[in-house]
Design an enzyme around this catalytic site. Structure first.
Site, short mmCIF file in Angstrom:
data_model
loop_
_atom_site.label_atom_id
_atom_site.label_comp_id
_atom_site.label_asym_id
_atom_site.label_seq_id
_atom_site.Cartn_x
_atom_site.Cartn_y
_atom_site.Cartn_z
N ASP A 10 -20.87 -2.04 -16.85
CA ASP A 10 -20.78 -0.61 -17.19
C ASP A 10 -21.61 0.14 -16.16
O ASP A 10 -22.71 0.63 -16.43
CB ASP A 10 -21.29 -0.38 -18.61
CG ASP A 10 -20.41 -1.06 -19.64
OD1 ASP A 10 -19.19 -0.89 -19.57
OD2 ASP A 10 -20.94 -1.79 -20.49
N GLY A 51 -21.77 -11.87 -22.71
CA GLY A 51 -22.36 -10.85 -21.83
C GLY A 51 -23.67 -10.35 -22.42
O GLY A 51 -24.69 -10.24 -21.73
N HIS A 52 -23.65 -10.05 -23.74
CA HIS A 52 -24.88 -9.57 -24.39
C HIS A 52 -25.95 -10.66 -24.38
O HIS A 52 -27.12 -10.40 -24.16
CB HIS A 52 -24.60 -9.21 -25.86
CG HIS A 52 -23.70 -8.05 -26.04
ND1 HIS A 52 -22.43 -8.16 -26.55
CD2 HIS A 52 -23.88 -6.73 -25.79
CE1 HIS A 52 -21.86 -6.97 -26.61
NE2 HIS A 52 -22.72 -6.09 -26.15
N ARG A 79 -14.05 -5.46 -26.11
CA ARG A 79 -12.66 -4.99 -26.18
C ARG A 79 -11.64 -6.11 -25.92
O ARG A 79 -10.48 -5.99 -26.32
CB ARG A 79 -12.42 -3.89 -25.14
CG ARG A 79 -13.09 -2.61 -25.52
CD ARG A 79 -13.12 -1.63 -24.38
NE ARG A 79 -13.79 -0.43 -24.84
CZ ARG A 79 -13.16 0.71 -25.10
NH1 ARG A 79 -11.88 0.82 -24.91
NH2 ARG A 79 -13.83 1.74 -25.55
N HIS A 139 -21.11 -10.75 -27.47
CA HIS A 139 -20.41 -11.81 -26.73
C HIS A 139 -21.38 -12.37 -25.69
O HIS A 139 -22.54 -11.91 -25.62
CB HIS A 139 -19.12 -11.28 -26.08
CG HIS A 139 -19.32 -10.03 -25.30
ND1 HIS A 139 -20.04 -9.99 -24.13
CD2 HIS A 139 -18.91 -8.75 -25.51
CE1 HIS A 139 -20.05 -8.77 -23.65
NE2 HIS A 139 -19.39 -7.98 -24.48
N GLY A 146 -25.90 -4.28 -18.59
CA GLY A 146 -24.94 -4.98 -17.74
C GLY A 146 -24.49 -4.09 -16.59
O GLY A 146 -24.28 -2.88 -16.76
N GLU A 147 -24.32 -4.70 -15.41
CA GLU A 147 -23.78 -3.94 -14.28
C GLU A 147 -22.31 -3.61 -14.47
O GLU A 147 -21.76 -2.77 -13.78
CB GLU A 147 -23.96 -4.76 -12.99
CG GLU A 147 -25.39 -4.75 -12.50
CD GLU A 147 -25.59 -5.59 -11.26
OE1 GLU A 147 -24.64 -6.24 -10.79
OE2 GLU A 147 -26.74 -5.59 -10.76
N MET A 174 -24.06 -2.39 -29.30
CA MET A 174 -23.30 -1.83 -30.41
C MET A 174 -22.71 -2.98 -31.25
O MET A 174 -21.69 -2.81 -31.91
CB MET A 174 -22.20 -0.90 -29.90
CG MET A 174 -22.80 0.31 -29.16
SD MET A 174 -21.74 1.75 -29.17
CE MET A 174 -20.32 1.13 -28.34
O1 PAF Z 1 -23.28 -0.46 -23.64
C1 PAF Z 1 -23.38 -0.29 -24.85
O2 PAF Z 1 -23.18 -1.21 -25.69
C2 PAF Z 1 -23.71 1.09 -25.39
O3 PAF Z 1 -23.14 2.08 -24.59
C3 PAF Z 1 -25.21 1.33 -25.56
C4 PAF Z 1 -25.94 1.26 -24.24
C5 PAF Z 1 -25.78 0.30 -26.52
C6 PAF Z 1 -25.46 2.72 -26.15
O4 PAF Z 1 -24.86 2.88 -27.39
#
Ligand code: PAF
Length: 281
Positions: A150, A36-37, A187, A34, A147-148, A30
């Site tokens: 979430d 993590g991504h 966040r 950061h 990611g684990e 979304m």
């Molecule tokens: O984890 C996220 O950033 C969102 O929940 C995702 C998987 C991209 C779905 O909108």
């Protein structure tokens, strides 16, 4: 990096990769990227010839309009980060592309979505499953990386892929942490400096839980260790401590006999943070 906003464009890009015999790893985001991504992008890169990323702030997974309005967004910054990471293609659709006018189809894992965090955020995991199913169908990757951190989201997506026979592999990537142990999250940028310092109690409590489990503690005793530690931090408002079976997310009790997942959430000011750890007996 190719950047596109329509279903036809991203499909044609991915089809080109396939014709060249290249495999495709997908990372859905979304935005507000950061480390993590970026770790997910690197994991996808390690396994595949091509990496496709998506940035789409999905309105259907936000319960509160205010939460959606406050969601940080900086496409230029995100695009630079993705380019630096060597991502091959970015799908950056507008809302009407993902949810065409008159749209009425939802995807829901009816059990998994409505327990734990799903109880506090009704409809959240329905929104996640609905958008992720669409993104999978649009991008048609060989594998997708999540990611684990979430944890419930990861389990919801695994279940959806299994139940709907999506032809792709889901890869869970371990949580990336700041040097003091705080799990990376978009966040975190919304925390005040004092709350940011206090938020370290989340990871600390999970480390203590791991130690208690290794020392033979029961599920109940592990829960006490976590609650006491978080409550010792006055800036933290504990929201939930869930100790569940790793795959089904069903509550467990007594001695540890199989792999469990601990999921915690706490508020720091107005920011709700979550963290998670898997523990084997
Ligand atoms: O984890 C996220 O950033 C969102 O929940 C995702 C998987 C991209 C779905 O909108």
């Amino acid at each position: 990096m190719k950047i596109c906003a329509t279903v036809a464009e991203i499909r044609s890009i991915v089809a080109g990769y396939r014709q060249a015999g290249e495999s495709v790893g997908l990372v859905t985001t979304m935005g507000a990227l950061h480390d993590g991504h970026l770790t997910l992008m690197r994991a996808a890169r390690a396994d595949h010839d091509r990496v496709v990323a998506t940035i789409f702030v999905n309105p259907t997974q936000f319960g509160e309009v205010a939460d959606l309005a406050h969601y940080p967004s900086d496409d230029d910054r995100d695009i630079s980060l993705l380019k630096a990471e060597g991502v091959d293609a970015l799908f950056l659709p507008e809302v009407h592309v993902i949810y065409p006018p008159g749209d009425e189809t939802i995807v829901e894992t009816t059990e998994l979505a409505n327990k734990l965090h799903g109880k506090v955020r009704p409809g959240h995991f329905r929104g996640v499953a609905t958008v992720v199913a669409r993104l999978f169908n649009i991008c048609q990757p060989d594998a997708a990386y999540f990611g684990e951190k979430d944890y419930q989201q990861l389990q919801v997506i695994r279940k959806m892929v299994r139940d709907l026979h999506f032809p792709l592999k889901i890869v869970g990537v371990p949580t990336v942490r700041e040097t003091d142990g705080l799990a990376m999250s978009s966040r975190n940028a919304r925390l005040t400096p004092k709350d940011r310092a206090a938020a370290v109690v989340l990871n600390q409590s999970l480390v203590r839980a791991q130690k208690a489990a290794s020392d033979g503690a029961t599920v109940e005793a592990i829960g006490d260790v976590i609650r006491e530690h978080i409550k010792s931090e006055p800036r933290a408002t504990l929201r939930a401590v869930d100790i569940v079976a790793a795959e089904t997310l069903e509550p467990v009790s007594g001695s540890l006999t199989s792999k469990i997942a601990i999921m915690i959430s706490a508020e720091f000011g107005s920011v709700l943070l979550i963290d998670q750890r898997e523990i084997s007996p």
